[in-house]
Design an enzyme around this catalytic site. Structure first.
Site, PDB file in Angstrom:
ATOM      1  N   CYS A  94       0.803  -1.225   0.000  1.00  0.00           N
ATOM      2  CA  CYS A  94       0.000   0.000   0.000  1.00  0.00           C
ATOM      3  C   CYS A  94       0.843   1.286   0.000  1.00  0.00           C
ATOM      4  CB  CYS A  94      -0.920  -0.003   1.206  1.00  0.00           C
ATOM      5  SG  CYS A  94      -2.615  -0.202   0.759  1.00  0.00           S
ATOM      6  N   ARG A 128     -12.646   4.724  -3.248  1.00  0.00           N
ATOM      7  CA  ARG A 128     -11.775   3.713  -2.653  1.00  0.00           C
ATOM      8  C   ARG A 128     -12.053   2.372  -3.298  1.00  0.00           C
ATOM      9  NH1 ARG A 128      -8.817   5.660   1.528  1.00  0.00           N
ATOM     10  NH2 ARG A 128      -7.776   3.718   1.984  1.00  0.00           N
ATOM     11  N   HIS A 191      -3.021  -5.852   1.322  1.00  0.00           N
ATOM     12  CA  HIS A 191      -2.503  -5.374   2.597  1.00  0.00           C
ATOM     13  C   HIS A 191      -2.687  -6.415   3.704  1.00  0.00           C
ATOM     14  CE1 HIS A 191      -6.470  -3.300   4.011  1.00  0.00           C
ATOM     15  NE2 HIS A 191      -6.487  -4.568   4.286  1.00  0.00           N
TER      16      HIS A 191
END
Lengths: 254, 457
Positions: A94, A128, A191
């Protein structure tokens, strides 16, 4: 044999379960009789050339990411770049991944310079990209994880992606690439605990680190039954979510 | 007229959903009523003679709201309270509808509302609270809530909308809350712990606020009580923990629950409770501060607090098939860490079942499990099993914590049954479950007569 694992910005960039990756590296070494030491290097702290055998760098919130970007403009950035050139393995997730590219352009405020290790750049997006991801990687097979990012990363002509997105968004939600690789450095949007569920990736990083120590051979296989269960379970969740999304899409467009 | 129509329609929908067995009617009626009358909350809230108290925080909302509501009830007030934990505007609207008769008359003197972190500005604007209680701000479901700073910004908006005569009751041990409310000096009532006996040895891995919210330098903790709550000071600027108005001088964990000695200026209160754990000490302290600030007499407040049982899935005890189970809801790393701390502190060697779901209400991202210090469970040396949609993920996490899971059962009810069969008759067990898993478990236990439906509690 003893490996030093460097956790970059451990205190400020560990937004979601990043510790799982370090746990996986340490534990899979331990089970093979390889000693490890984890050193945390934060903003303003010195990175000595040749000290670390493996780097891990997680994601962070905006403010922490800016602090890291500034920190890397100094000598630390030079050392990290040289270490990657030397072939030291690295996993960046990330925010860390974004800063290994050429730049990160946020919604507002100045552009954050990156290390430029990857021929890639990131632009903040409005939406997002969140969800379970399944990636097909030529070297690591099926890689599964969770992504949650608004930055869109685009790869330049010299960049090699980690793999192709089967389910999920990946680098930018458009070209179906996910992650980036350069020498033994891997950047990804998967992640949190990506390494525990993808032991092949973990072992690759360990093997690279050992090779730098002049070790030849192949890693002793471990019992991965539970990792496989968790891996399959995550792939199944991704599948179910995609089906639900498709059904919703069909319903709303009828 | 629109209000009347919205109320009647909402009440019909509530009646119909409950009647048809679809659920408790804790959201849908409110959703529909709000569509019909968008200012329904404002209209109804303005009818309350003693106003509205709003409670927000990542952890402890439901318990604190319940503690305060019961205390107010004990003083003879009629309290409108979203006790089911339905804390979005629609759930709050449904709560008001329930307290309203067919003619639109509201049966209530005061409202105690727990509110979702992101809904806070909208609810504050709508209900114009006389008091806002801020408990804590922890890392929660990142896929839904985004970064902590985003929530902090949202709360700043809510604080800006607060009417000028409203009081803010706030946890001084949380640095971000202390900074957010720094401008409320005269209208601020702060609370905090001062007992060195409940200090954690280090800042847990899941601690969120390591940096000064004012200048960004690193924070120095003299004491850590829970997560990032404690006595802190910035290494660079003048920011530090404000001296709390209300202080829990001692926090004693007894076999029957908690005992707190609370100082407020030169007054002292002996707070007792059936609840356990340091996190509940904070909830009790918040409820005590709010209660006293609202003018409740200690003779009413303290006995009422002592009687309040655990809320939905928060240390509830149920008997099923001869076994005694204690249910603990887990929602985020700090909550999970505190659940483990409680398990270890009671020294009851009961087997543990951890049920993890990853539906929207649980948070779809299960990465947070890796931020939990599951290693701390090792000292109990009891068998640990896993269940739920992500039984594999938690099993793998346990293995990495050095705890070989003794059983892994996909599903929720299936997990419960297969795990129950491994318990000795008359044995005990701990069940830790995420939100939707807990709902499913509770529904099944209610069906078997072991627990009551949560909206009927």
């Amino acid at each position: 044999m003893r490996l030093t694992i460097c956790w970059l910005y451990a205190r400020t960039m560990n937004i979601y379960g990043d510790r799982g990756n370090v746990l996986a590296l340490v534990e899979r070494c331990r089970r093979r009789g390889i000693e490890t030491e984890v050193v945390e290097i934060g903003v303003g702290e010195l990175l000595e050339p040749g000290r670390c055998d493996l780097f891990f760098w997680g994601g962070g919130q905006d403010r922490e990411q800016i602090a890291a970007a500034e920190d890397l403009q100094g000598p630390k950035g030079e050392v990290l770049r040289a270490e990657i050139e030397r072939g030291v393995p690295l996993l960046a997730v990330c925010g860390g991944y974004q800063l290994l590219g050429r730049f990160y352009r946020p919604h507002e405020g100045p552009e954050l310079p990156g290390l430029g290790v990857f021929d890639a750049w990131t632009v903040a997006g409005s939406q997002r990209m969140i969800g379970n991801v399944v990636v097909d990687s030529p070297d690591f097979g099926e890689v599964v994880g969770f992504e949650n990012h608004s930055g869109r990363t685009f790869l330049g002509p010299r960049a090699r992606p980690l793999g192709t997105v089967r389910i999920g968004y990946g680098n930018n939600g458009k070209d179906r690439t996910e992650g980036c690789r350069y020498h033994n450095a891997i950047g990804t949007y998967l992640h949190g605990p990506v390494l525990p569920k993808n032991p092949q990736l973990t072992d690759h990083l360990i093997a690279c680190a050992l090779t730098l120590h002049g070790w030849v051979g192949s890693l002793e296989p471990l019992d991965d039954a539970l990792a496989r269960v968790a891996h399959e379970e995550a792939v199944e969740r991704a599948r179910v979510e995609r089906q639900a999304l498709r059904r919703f899409w069909l319903l709303t467009r009828r | 007229m629109t209000t009347r129509l919205a109320i009647v329609t909402g009440r019909i929908v509530a009646w119909a959903t409950r009647r048809s067995g679809l659920g408790g009617g804790t959201a849908l009626p409110g959703l529909i009523a709000l569509r019909l009358a968008p200012d329904l909350l404002t209209t109804l809230a303005s009818k309350l003679p003693s106003g509205v108290v709003v409670i927000a925080g990542t952890n402890g909302k439901t318990t604190t709201a319940r503690l305060l509501a019961e205390s107010l009830r004990a003083s003879g007030l009629h309290v409108v309270h979203n006790r089911s934990g339905s804390n979005l505007p629609r759930g709050i609207a449904a709560t008001f509808l329930e307290a309203t008769d067919w003619l639109g008359r509201l049966d209530g003197d005061i409202a105690v509302l727990e509110v979702d972190e992101f809904a806070l500005p909208a609810v504050v604007r709508a209900v114009k609270p006389r008091m806002l209680v801020l408990l804590n701000l922890f890392r929660d479901q990142l896929d839904r809530y985004g970064e902590l700073e985003t929530i902090a910004r949202t709360w700043r908006k809510a604080l800006d909308k607060l009417s000028p005569d409203a009081t803010v009751v706030v946890n001084a041990d949380d640095p971000i809350l202390a900074e957010l409310t720094a401008g409320f000096q005269e209208r601020r009532c702060t609370f905090g712990l001062e007992d060195p006996a409940v200090v954690l040895p280090t800042l847990p891995h899941a601690a969120d606020w390591r940096l000064c919210p004012r200048c960004g330098a690193s924070l120095e903790y003299e004491r850590v009580y829970l997560g990032h709550l404690g006595r802190y000071r910035c290494r660079a600027c003048a920011f530090g923990r404000p001296a709390p108005t209300v202080v829990a001088r001692t926090v004693r964990q007894e076999s029957t629950g908690l005992g707190l000695d609370v100082d407020w200026g030169n007054r002292t209160f002996a707070v007792r409770s059936r609840l356990s754990g340091v996190y509940n000490a904070y909830n009790l302290l918040a409820a005590t501060s709010a209660g006293v600030a609202l003018g409740l007499a200690p003779e009413t407040l303290l006995p009422a607090l002592a009687e309040v049982p655990a809320a939905f899935g928060r240390q509830e005890r149920v008997r099923v098939a001869g076994r005694e189970l204690t249910l603990l809801l887990i929602k985020n790393p700090t909550g999970f860490n505190e659940a483990i701390r409680l398990l270890v502190s009671t020294k009851r060697h009961c087997p543990v079942l951890i049920v993890i779901n990853d539906l929207d209400a649980d948070g779809r991202d299960v990465s947070w499990l890796w931020d939990v210090d599951l290693e701390a469970l090792r000292v109990l040396s009891v068998p640990v099993s896993t269940g739920g949609i992500r039984s594999g993920e938690i099993a793998l996490r346990l293995a990495y914590a050095g705890i070989e899971p003794c059983g892994r059962y996909p599903g929720v009810v299936e997990a419960l049954d297969r795990w129950l069969a491994t318990l000795p008759p008359e044995g005990c067990g701990w069940v830790l479950a995420t939100y939707t898993a807990m709902l499913e478990l509770r529904r099944e236990l209610a069906r078997r007569g072991a627990a009551v439906e949560f909206w009927a509690q």
